[in-house]
Design a protein around this motif. Structure first.
Motif, PDB file in Angstrom:
ATOM      1  N   GLY A  82     -12.154 -12.512 -17.708  1.00  0.00           N
ATOM      2  CA  GLY A  82     -11.526 -12.123 -18.962  1.00  0.00           C
ATOM      3  C   GLY A  82     -12.129 -10.845 -19.522  1.00  0.00           C
ATOM      4  N   GLN A  83     -11.267  -9.859 -19.849  1.00  0.00           N
ATOM      5  CA  GLN A  83     -11.679  -8.534 -20.343  1.00  0.00           C
ATOM      6  C   GLN A  83     -12.545  -7.774 -19.331  1.00  0.00           C
ATOM      7  N   GLY A  84     -12.593  -8.264 -18.093  1.00  0.00           N
ATOM      8  CA  GLY A  84     -13.436  -7.620 -17.087  1.00  0.00           C
ATOM      9  C   GLY A  84     -12.713  -6.493 -16.373  1.00  0.00           C
ATOM     10  N   THR A  85     -13.463  -5.740 -15.562  1.00  0.00           N
ATOM     11  CA  THR A  85     -12.911  -4.652 -14.762  1.00  0.00           C
ATOM     12  C   THR A  85     -13.414  -4.764 -13.331  1.00  0.00           C
ATOM     13  N   LEU A  86     -12.649  -4.209 -12.414  1.00  0.00           N
ATOM     14  CA  LEU A  86     -13.077  -4.084 -11.025  1.00  0.00           C
ATOM     15  C   LEU A  86     -12.486  -2.815 -10.450  1.00  0.00           C
ATOM     16  N   THR A  87     -12.918  -2.450  -9.247  1.00  0.00           N
ATOM     17  CA  THR A  87     -12.485  -1.205  -8.608  1.00  0.00           C
ATOM     18  C   THR A  87     -11.526  -1.495  -7.466  1.00  0.00           C
ATOM     19  N   LEU A  88     -10.399  -0.804  -7.488  1.00  0.00           N
ATOM     20  CA  LEU A  88      -9.440  -0.834  -6.388  1.00  0.00           C
ATOM     21  C   LEU A  88      -9.579   0.473  -5.624  1.00  0.00           C
ATOM     22  N   SER A  89      -9.874   0.389  -4.337  1.00  0.00           N
ATOM     23  CA  SER A  89     -10.032   1.576  -3.498  1.00  0.00           C
ATOM     24  C   SER A  89      -8.874   1.670  -2.516  1.00  0.00           C
ATOM     25  N   CYS A  90      -8.523   2.911  -2.189  1.00  0.00           N
ATOM     26  CA  CYS A  90      -7.412   3.159  -1.256  1.00  0.00           C
ATOM     27  C   CYS A  90      -7.839   4.241  -0.278  1.00  0.00           C
ATOM     28  N   ASN A  91      -7.568   4.035   1.000  1.00  0.00           N
ATOM     29  CA  ASN A  91      -7.863   5.022   2.023  1.00  0.00           C
ATOM     30  C   ASN A  91      -6.579   5.361   2.773  1.00  0.00           C
ATOM     31  N   VAL A  92      -6.250   6.661   2.846  1.00  0.00           N
ATOM     32  CA  VAL A  92      -5.009   7.103   3.479  1.00  0.00           C
ATOM     33  C   VAL A  92      -5.342   8.050   4.624  1.00  0.00           C
ATOM     34  N   THR A  93      -4.700   7.836   5.770  1.00  0.00           N
ATOM     35  CA  THR A  93      -4.868   8.687   6.945  1.00  0.00           C
ATOM     36  C   THR A  93      -3.532   9.314   7.308  1.00  0.00           C
ATOM     37  N   ALA A  94      -3.545  10.634   7.571  1.00  0.00           N
ATOM     38  CA  ALA A  94      -2.334  11.345   7.990  1.00  0.00           C
ATOM     39  C   ALA A  94      -2.336  11.489   9.503  1.00  0.00           C
ATOM     40  N   ILE A  95      -1.380  10.857  10.168  1.00  0.00           N
ATOM     41  CA  ILE A  95      -1.273  10.947  11.631  1.00  0.00           C
ATOM     42  C   ILE A  95      -0.849  12.348  12.033  1.00  0.00           C
ATOM     43  N   ASP A  96       0.114  12.904  11.305  1.00  0.00           N
ATOM     44  CA  ASP A  96       0.585  14.268  11.539  1.00  0.00           C
ATOM     45  C   ASP A  96       1.141  14.793  10.219  1.00  0.00           C
ATOM     46  N   ALA A  97       1.718  16.005  10.269  1.00  0.00           N
ATOM     47  CA  ALA A  97       2.253  16.628   9.046  1.00  0.00           C
ATOM     48  C   ALA A  97       3.777  16.673   9.060  1.00  0.00           C
ATOM     49  N   SER A  98       4.401  15.713   9.754  1.00  0.00           N
ATOM     50  CA  SER A  98       5.862  15.706   9.827  1.00  0.00           C
ATOM     51  C   SER A  98       6.500  15.470   8.463  1.00  0.00           C
TER      52      SER A  98
END
Length: 258
Positions: A82-98
């Motif tokens: 309750g009233q707490g916080t946490l961290t959401l992390s995201c990692n994105v990799t680009a295979i190519d630039a199409s």
């Protein structure tokens, strides 16, 4: 919250039902990430529980991911006090630039039914150099008979080294480059400062001078428009005569009275 229903005029009654208002918020509310072709980028946001009721079973699901990307998410816990916080992390990799520009969402949900979406915008930089300048346009006044120093920054926002860069200015005697020319190669994300000298002679006509200068490498380049005003600090004298109709029609051509 507790609720009850009573007849008009009755100001109190025992609770007949109750409910909780649950919610979450994100800070920041969205992500904008830039990744180089064949590389990865990470981003994170803070997730806050807006109520006193703990939220459990928290999950994060990626939706709408472009075909040339892979993405993963992680939470440091799936329990949000309750009233707490946490961290959401995201990692994105680009295979190519199409696909250079795309967006997806990370859908957050809890066992209590609370849901929230995090929009994520992605820019993919191909493995080629790309130059931009700050500022994108040059404007200044230049005093005739004096020197004016100007600077701008060249930035490689692409995904490969630029190679040596040559700064080219119009072939006029009052416009020159004071910094090293050619510039050394810029790695991806690297920048360099270019210094210009404006030295108009006293015989240069006053007024605006416009055009473009360029920064070019073997496989990339950028043009920078400029607008320079040649001005003077010379002083002159001004004589003002005040007249009215009597000046032209009365005897002795008297000036305007008082």
């Amino acid at each position: 919250y507790t609720v009850s229903a009573v007849s008009p005029g009755i100001i109190s009654a025992p609770p007949q039902d109750q409910f909780n208002i649950l919610g979450m918020s994100l800070s920041p509310a969205s992500l904008a990430l830039s990744v180089t072709e064949g590389g990865s980028v990470a981003g994170s946001v803070s997730l806050q529980n807006l109520s006193e009721v703990p939220l459990t079973g928290l999950t994060a699901t990626v939706n709408g991911l472009a075909a040339n990307l892979t993405a993963s998410t992680s939470l440091n816990t799936n329990y949000l006090a309750g009233q707490g916080t946490l961290t959401l992390s995201c990692n994105v990799t680009a295979i190519d630039a199409s696909i250079r520009q795309s967006a997806f969402t990370i859908h957050l949900a809890t066992a209590e039914g609370v849901v929230l979406d995090l929009p994520v915008g992605i820019s993919v930089n191909p493995l080629v150099p790309r130059l931009v300048t700050t500022p994108a346009q040059l404007r200044a006044s230049m005093l005739v008979g004096a020197q004016t120093i100007m600077q701008f920054e060249v930035i490689n926002v692409g995904g490969a080294p630029s190679g040596p860069l040559t700064v080219s200015v119009p072939a006029v005697p009052w416009f020159s480059v004071a910094s090293v020319n050619p510039l050394p190669s810029l790695a991806p994300g690297q920048s360099n400062l270019v210094t210009l000298v404006l030295a108009p002679g006293t015989n240069l006509a006053l007024g605006p001078y416009t055009g473009n200068l360029a920064v070019n490498g073997s496989s990339t380049g950028v043009q920078i428009p400029f607008a320079f005003d040649a001005v003077s600090d010379a002083h002159g004298a001004l004589l003002v005569q005040s007249v009215d109709e009597f000046t032209f029609f009365a005897a002795g051509a008297p000036p305007l009275a008082n």
